[in-house]
Scaffold this motif. Structure first.
Motif, mmCIF file in Angstrom:
data_model
loop_
_atom_site.group_PDB
_atom_site.id
_atom_site.type_symbol
_atom_site.label_atom_id
_atom_site.label_comp_id
_atom_site.label_asym_id
_atom_site.label_seq_id
_atom_site.Cartn_x
_atom_site.Cartn_y
_atom_site.Cartn_z
ATOM 1 N N GLU A 53 0.823 -1.215 0.000
ATOM 2 C CA GLU A 53 0.000 0.000 0.000
ATOM 3 C C GLU A 53 0.860 1.270 0.000
ATOM 4 O O GLU A 53 1.976 1.265 0.534
ATOM 5 C CB GLU A 53 -0.891 0.036 1.247
ATOM 6 N N PRO B 170 0.486 1.889 6.032
ATOM 7 C CA PRO B 170 -0.515 1.741 4.968
ATOM 8 C C PRO B 170 -1.648 2.768 5.070
ATOM 9 O O PRO B 170 -2.212 2.994 6.143
ATOM 10 C CB PRO B 170 -1.047 0.324 5.174
ATOM 11 N N SER C 15 -4.711 2.701 4.200
ATOM 12 C CA SER C 15 -6.076 2.263 4.533
ATOM 13 C C SER C 15 -6.255 1.973 6.026
ATOM 14 O O SER C 15 -7.378 1.749 6.477
ATOM 15 C CB SER C 15 -6.455 1.013 3.722
ATOM 16 N N ARG D 183 -5.223 4.255 -4.397
ATOM 17 C CA ARG D 183 -5.274 3.489 -5.647
ATOM 18 C C ARG D 183 -6.183 4.183 -6.668
ATOM 19 O O ARG D 183 -7.224 4.750 -6.302
ATOM 20 C CB ARG D 183 -5.816 2.088 -5.390
ATOM 21 N N PHE E 234 -8.366 -0.388 -4.011
ATOM 22 C CA PHE E 234 -8.316 0.260 -2.696
ATOM 23 C C PHE E 234 -9.135 -0.529 -1.680
ATOM 24 O O PHE E 234 -8.705 -0.719 -0.540
ATOM 25 C CB PHE E 234 -8.847 1.693 -2.808
ATOM 26 N N ASP F 123 -7.280 -3.610 -0.535
ATOM 27 C CA ASP F 123 -6.259 -3.212 0.447
ATOM 28 C C ASP F 123 -6.888 -3.017 1.827
ATOM 29 O O ASP F 123 -6.352 -3.468 2.850
ATOM 30 C CB ASP F 123 -5.592 -1.895 0.022
#
Length: 334
Positions: A182, A215, A217, A255, A261, A264
């Protein structure tokens, strides 16, 4: 003098900050660590928050560093009024006592979550490498390992076969491969309904001292797959899409394709929920804190739904199904 030497020392320090003033010092909250918070009320009715972070167990300096970082990014974090990092005392502005969790309902949730993602985007836009600790493979793996040790072993009193252990660690590797691919940003690490305060400007952001660079997310998982409040998946998906669109407009490295996305985000959720189940079990069995037991089923529901959805996570789904019939062993063991 009380039977609480830390509180006595904190009181003396606070009296030095407000010489000659009468102070009313009462517990404000405690968290899952050794930190404690006290609300300090002055004679004129104004309030402050005092943090007590015992130096043998806690270090105030990350809090001070991240406070400056997030404040500069425009987040509404508590202002730092005074500090004594050697003693482990901080004096902060008071963001009140109304958390998101206290007030969230179907009507106000869209506006409150919009505020939360707007603040998150501001913090993420300030991101740069080399400032916060890396959320690297070793750290992410060590967190997931809390699941077999504390949740499976200590809480369920269950044993994994050699084949199950091998399969679980293969799943860990698949999760980590997605996590580490990510885009990287500043990560709060506990960006959820208990650490967001209803304030002006909204939200007030607390409990950020464990922030890392990792990351993109991760904080969305904390927010929308919350351990403390559940929403229909269709609703959280809508909020996630709105974040993704706003983040793209803000120039964040999300993304290009939402499906990528979302994948992820799902795999990041698997990492976080394995960790949280382990932490909640450890808080109970090691630290005697049983308040998190009631939240375990909600976390497990998140994890099971994700594990069943992806072929790479199928061995985890089978393990969770196998463990489903095992009764947790409740009883204090220190």
């Amino acid at each position: 003098m009380t039977q609480d030497p830390r509180l006595d020392a904190l009181t003396a320090w606070l009296q030095a900050q407000f010489p000659g003033q009468t102070l009313d010092i009462r517990p404000a909250s405690a968290d899952a660590s050794f930190r404690r918070y006290f609300r300090v009320t002055l004679a004129d009715g104004s309030t402050h928050i005092a943090m007590d972070a015992p130096p043998p167990q806690e270090d105030c300096r990350p809090f001070v560093a991240v406070q400056a970082l997030f404040e500069a990014a425009g987040a509404h974090v508590p202002a730092l009024r005074a500090q004594d990092v050697e003693q482990g005392f901080l004096l902060l502005s008071d963001l009140g006592s109304t958390t998101y969790l206290d007030v969230l309902d179907a009507e106000n949730a869209p506006a409150l979550y919009f505020d939360a993602t707007t603040a998150l985007i501001a913090m993420q836009k300030a991101s740069r490498p080399g400032v916060l600790p890396e959320y690297d493979r070793d750290r992410l793996l060590a967190e997931m390992e809390l699941f077999p040790v504390w949740y499976v072993g200590r809480h369920l009193k269950a044993e994994l076969s050699e084949a199950e252990t091998t399969a679980l660690y293969e799943v860990f590797d698949r999760i980590l491969d997605v996590n580490l691919a990510e885009p990287q940003v500043f990560v709060h690490r506990d960006y959820h309904s208990r650490n967001l305060m209803v304030t002006m400007p909204n939200p007030g952001v607390l409990d950020f001292q464990d922030a890392v660079y990792g990351p993109i997310s991760y904080d969305l998982v904390s927010l929308f797959k919350d351990a403390y409040i559940a929403w229909e998946e269709e609703q959280t998906l809508d909020w996630l899409i709105r974040y993704w669109q706003d983040a793209k407009r803000a120039g964040l490295p999300v993304r290009e394709d939402f499906a990528d996305f979302h994948r992820d985000y799902e795999f990041m959720g698997a990492q976080r929920h394995l960790k949280v189940l382990g932490i909640f079990a450890r808080l109970y069995h090691r630290d005697g804190k049983d308040g998190y037991l009631k939240d375990m089923p909600r976390v497990m529901n998140h994890l099971r739904a994700t594990a069943r959805r992806y072929r790479d996570l199928a061995p985890l789904a089978r393990l969770l199904d196998r463990l489903d019939g095992v009764t947790p062993q409740v009883g204090y063991t220190f």
